[in-house]
Design a protein around this motif. Structure first.
Motif, PDB file in Angstrom:
ATOM      1  N   TYR A  30       0.824  -1.214   0.000  1.00  0.00           N
ATOM      2  CA  TYR A  30       0.000   0.000   0.000  1.00  0.00           C
ATOM      3  C   TYR A  30       0.858   1.263   0.000  1.00  0.00           C
ATOM      4  N   ILE A  31       1.911   1.283   0.803  1.00  0.00           N
ATOM      5  CA  ILE A  31       2.751   2.479   0.885  1.00  0.00           C
ATOM      6  C   ILE A  31       3.389   2.788  -0.463  1.00  0.00           C
ATOM      7  N   LEU A  32       3.789   1.751  -1.183  1.00  0.00           N
ATOM      8  CA  LEU A  32       4.420   1.949  -2.485  1.00  0.00           C
ATOM      9  C   LEU A  32       3.417   2.207  -3.597  1.00  0.00           C
ATOM     10  N   ASP A  33       2.162   1.791  -3.399  1.00  0.00           N
ATOM     11  CA  ASP A  33       1.135   1.944  -4.430  1.00  0.00           C
ATOM     12  C   ASP A  33      -0.223   2.080  -3.760  1.00  0.00           C
TER      13      ASP A  33
ATOM     14  N   ALA B 271       3.781  -0.716   9.844  1.00  0.00           N
ATOM     15  CA  ALA B 271       2.447  -0.237  10.216  1.00  0.00           C
ATOM     16  C   ALA B 271       2.485   1.096  10.953  1.00  0.00           C
ATOM     17  N   HIS B 272       3.660   1.490  11.444  1.00  0.00           N
ATOM     18  CA  HIS B 272       3.767   2.789  12.111  1.00  0.00           C
ATOM     19  C   HIS B 272       3.612   3.954  11.140  1.00  0.00           C
ATOM     20  N   TYR B 273       3.551   3.666   9.863  1.00  0.00           N
ATOM     21  CA  TYR B 273       3.165   4.667   8.857  1.00  0.00           C
ATOM     22  C   TYR B 273       1.827   5.306   9.227  1.00  0.00           C
ATOM     23  N   PHE B 274       0.958   4.526   9.877  1.00  0.00           N
ATOM     24  CA  PHE B 274      -0.392   4.978  10.223  1.00  0.00           C
ATOM     25  C   PHE B 274      -0.497   5.446  11.677  1.00  0.00           C
TER      26      PHE B 274
ATOM     27  N   LEU C  19      24.381   3.349  23.261  1.00  0.00           N
ATOM     28  CA  LEU C  19      25.490   3.400  22.306  1.00  0.00           C
ATOM     29  C   LEU C  19      25.911   4.851  22.119  1.00  0.00           C
ATOM     30  N   LYS C  20      26.395   5.450  23.169  1.00  0.00           N
ATOM     31  CA  LYS C  20      26.600   6.900  23.195  1.00  0.00           C
ATOM     32  C   LYS C  20      27.657   7.402  22.219  1.00  0.00           C
ATOM     33  N   ALA C  21      28.602   6.563  21.824  1.00  0.00           N
ATOM     34  CA  ALA C  21      29.660   7.002  20.911  1.00  0.00           C
ATOM     35  C   ALA C  21      29.265   6.873  19.443  1.00  0.00           C
ATOM     36  N   VAL C  22      28.120   6.287  19.173  1.00  0.00           N
ATOM     37  CA  VAL C  22      27.715   6.013  17.793  1.00  0.00           C
ATOM     38  C   VAL C  22      27.260   7.290  17.091  1.00  0.00           C
ATOM     39  N   LYS C  23      27.690   7.455  15.851  1.00  0.00           N
ATOM     40  CA  LYS C  23      27.265   8.584  15.027  1.00  0.00           C
ATOM     41  C   LYS C  23      26.599   8.139  13.730  1.00  0.00           C
ATOM     42  N   ARG C  24      27.131   7.078  13.123  1.00  0.00           N
ATOM     43  CA  ARG C  24      26.630   6.611  11.818  1.00  0.00           C
ATOM     44  C   ARG C  24      25.709   5.409  12.042  1.00  0.00           C
ATOM     45  N   VAL C  25      24.414   5.618  11.823  1.00  0.00           N
ATOM     46  CA  VAL C  25      23.397   4.603  12.100  1.00  0.00           C
ATOM     47  C   VAL C  25      22.797   4.112  10.788  1.00  0.00           C
ATOM     48  N   GLY C  26      22.901   2.813  10.549  1.00  0.00           N
ATOM     49  CA  GLY C  26      22.320   2.205   9.364  1.00  0.00           C
ATOM     50  C   GLY C  26      20.921   1.695   9.628  1.00  0.00           C
ATOM     51  N   LEU C  27      20.187   1.467   8.552  1.00  0.00           N
ATOM     52  CA  LEU C  27      18.814   0.954   8.640  1.00  0.00           C
ATOM     53  C   LEU C  27      18.606  -0.097   7.568  1.00  0.00           C
ATOM     54  N   ILE C  28      18.137  -1.272   7.976  1.00  0.00           N
ATOM     55  CA  ILE C  28      17.651  -2.265   7.017  1.00  0.00           C
ATOM     56  C   ILE C  28      16.204  -2.564   7.363  1.00  0.00           C
ATOM     57  N   SER C  29      15.378  -2.697   6.324  1.00  0.00           N
ATOM     58  CA  SER C  29      13.931  -2.770   6.549  1.00  0.00           C
ATOM     59  C   SER C  29      13.234  -3.185   5.270  1.00  0.00           C
ATOM     60  N   THR C  30      11.902  -3.201   5.309  1.00  0.00           N
ATOM     61  CA  THR C  30      11.126  -3.365   4.080  1.00  0.00           C
ATOM     62  C   THR C  30      11.249  -2.098   3.237  1.00  0.00           C
ATOM     63  N   GLU C  31      10.901  -2.207   1.973  1.00  0.00           N
ATOM     64  CA  GLU C  31      10.880  -1.023   1.120  1.00  0.00           C
ATOM     65  C   GLU C  31       9.790  -0.054   1.560  1.00  0.00           C
ATOM     66  N   GLY C  32       8.732  -0.572   2.181  1.00  0.00           N
ATOM     67  CA  GLY C  32       7.679   0.289   2.693  1.00  0.00           C
ATOM     68  C   GLY C  32       8.181   1.192   3.798  1.00  0.00           C
ATOM     69  N   THR C  33       8.944   0.632   4.715  1.00  0.00           N
ATOM     70  CA  THR C  33       9.519   1.439   5.794  1.00  0.00           C
ATOM     71  C   THR C  33      10.530   2.434   5.240  1.00  0.00           C
TER      72      THR C  33
ATOM     73  N   ALA D 218      10.270   3.811   2.310  1.00  0.00           N
ATOM     74  CA  ALA D 218       9.506   4.832   1.597  1.00  0.00           C
ATOM     75  C   ALA D 218       8.765   5.766   2.535  1.00  0.00           C
ATOM     76  N   ASP D 219       8.341   5.263   3.707  1.00  0.00           N
ATOM     77  CA  ASP D 219       7.539   6.135   4.581  1.00  0.00           C
ATOM     78  C   ASP D 219       8.388   6.954   5.553  1.00  0.00           C
ATOM     79  N   HIS D 220       9.711   6.677   5.582  1.00  0.00           N
ATOM     80  CA  HIS D 220      10.671   7.493   6.337  1.00  0.00           C
ATOM     81  C   HIS D 220      10.436   7.510   7.851  1.00  0.00           C
ATOM     82  N   ILE D 221       9.704   6.533   8.384  1.00  0.00           N
ATOM     83  CA  ILE D 221       9.415   6.586   9.821  1.00  0.00           C
ATOM     84  C   ILE D 221      10.686   6.440  10.658  1.00  0.00           C
ATOM     85  N   TYR D 222      11.652   5.676  10.157  1.00  0.00           N
ATOM     86  CA  TYR D 222      12.929   5.577  10.863  1.00  0.00           C
ATOM     87  C   TYR D 222      13.862   6.711  10.477  1.00  0.00           C
TER      88      TYR D 222
END
Length: 239
Positions: free
Chosen positions: A52-55, A87-90, A117-131, A133-137
């Motif tokens: 749904y998020i993609l179409d 689902a947090h898109y909604f 993780l107080k020293a961390v600066k560069r945070v990666g994200l792996i997820s569905t394409e829906g997540t 596309a909706d930029h919630i993270y």
């Protein structure tokens, strides 16, 4: 039933099962009566969130989710959990149908990074394409001041394969594929931590844990937050 919470799950069912398993496993209980009171709504027929998020011509998950929240709100839970990242898109629309708190899994995951993780600066994200596309993270990670690192097309295709062809279709975690995805994010993309932004990825971490670098397991963090709130509500604290 007094002092219970409601889980709106089933998206997907196997990932929800992992959430429930970890919830029960981590609850500090030594008798039947010390476990937590909860209602699980395993709404497996909610339309696919990513489709749904993609179409937007595809069936929408929103109305079934709104109906679940309205129905369960009438029972008076202390709070809701929604163990599906996409689902947090909604989320904002779901909040409009109840005054009962709804835990925000992406927000809790990003807050966990700051606490642990107080020293961390560069945070990666792996997820569905829906997540993706909706930029919630994306929004939560960047608002917290981190550099957001996203997978390239190859890694995203591998992630899709792991989630859909592996876990959702076959209840199977390809350990080599899962670990290779994370290796690339850390060693080739330069991530200092990687967020698992899909509960099927949390299932993969549960079954085939990757321990080489910091993995931020959003579902695991939600489990701990759920237990904390449930015990506080049981003790009569305001949440």
């Amino acid at each position: 039933m007094e002092h219970f919470f409601t889980i709106i799950g089933g998206m997907g069912t196997l990932a929800t099962e992992t959430y429930i398993h970890q919830l029960n496993l981590r609850t500090p209980a030594h008798s039947d009566q010390e476990y937590l009171n909860y209602i699980l709504v395993n709404h497996a027929t909610v339309p696919d969130r990513t489709n749904y998020i993609l179409d937007h011509s595809q069936p929408s998950p929103l109305q079934p989710l709104l109906a679940d929240f309205r129905q369960q709100a009438s029972l008076g839970p202390d709070f809701f959990t929604l163990p599906c990242n996409t689902a947090h898109y909604f989320y904002e629309q779901l909040k409009q149908v109840t005054d009962i708190p709804i835990l925000h899994m992406p927000r809790e995951a990003v807050a966990w990074i700051g606490d642990n993780l107080k020293a961390v600066k560069r945070v990666g994200l792996i997820s569905t394409e829906g997540t993706r596309a909706d930029h919630i993270y994306d929004d939560e990670i960047m608002a917290a001041g981190y550099d957001l690192i996203l997978p390239d097309e190859k890694i995203q295709e591998q992630t899709n394969q792991l989630i859909y062809a592996g876990v959702k279709e076959k209840n199977h975690v390809d350990r080599q594929l899962y670990h290779e995805i994370l290796r690339q994010m850390f060693e080739e993309k330069g991530c200092e931590a990687v967020v698992l932004g899909c509960t099927e990825l949390s299932l993969a971490q549960d079954r085939e844990p990757y321990l080489e670098h910091p993995v931020v397991d959003s579902q695991s963090i939600l489990v701990d937050k759920t237990i904390d709130l449930a015990l506080r509500a049981r003790a009569g604290e305001k949440i």
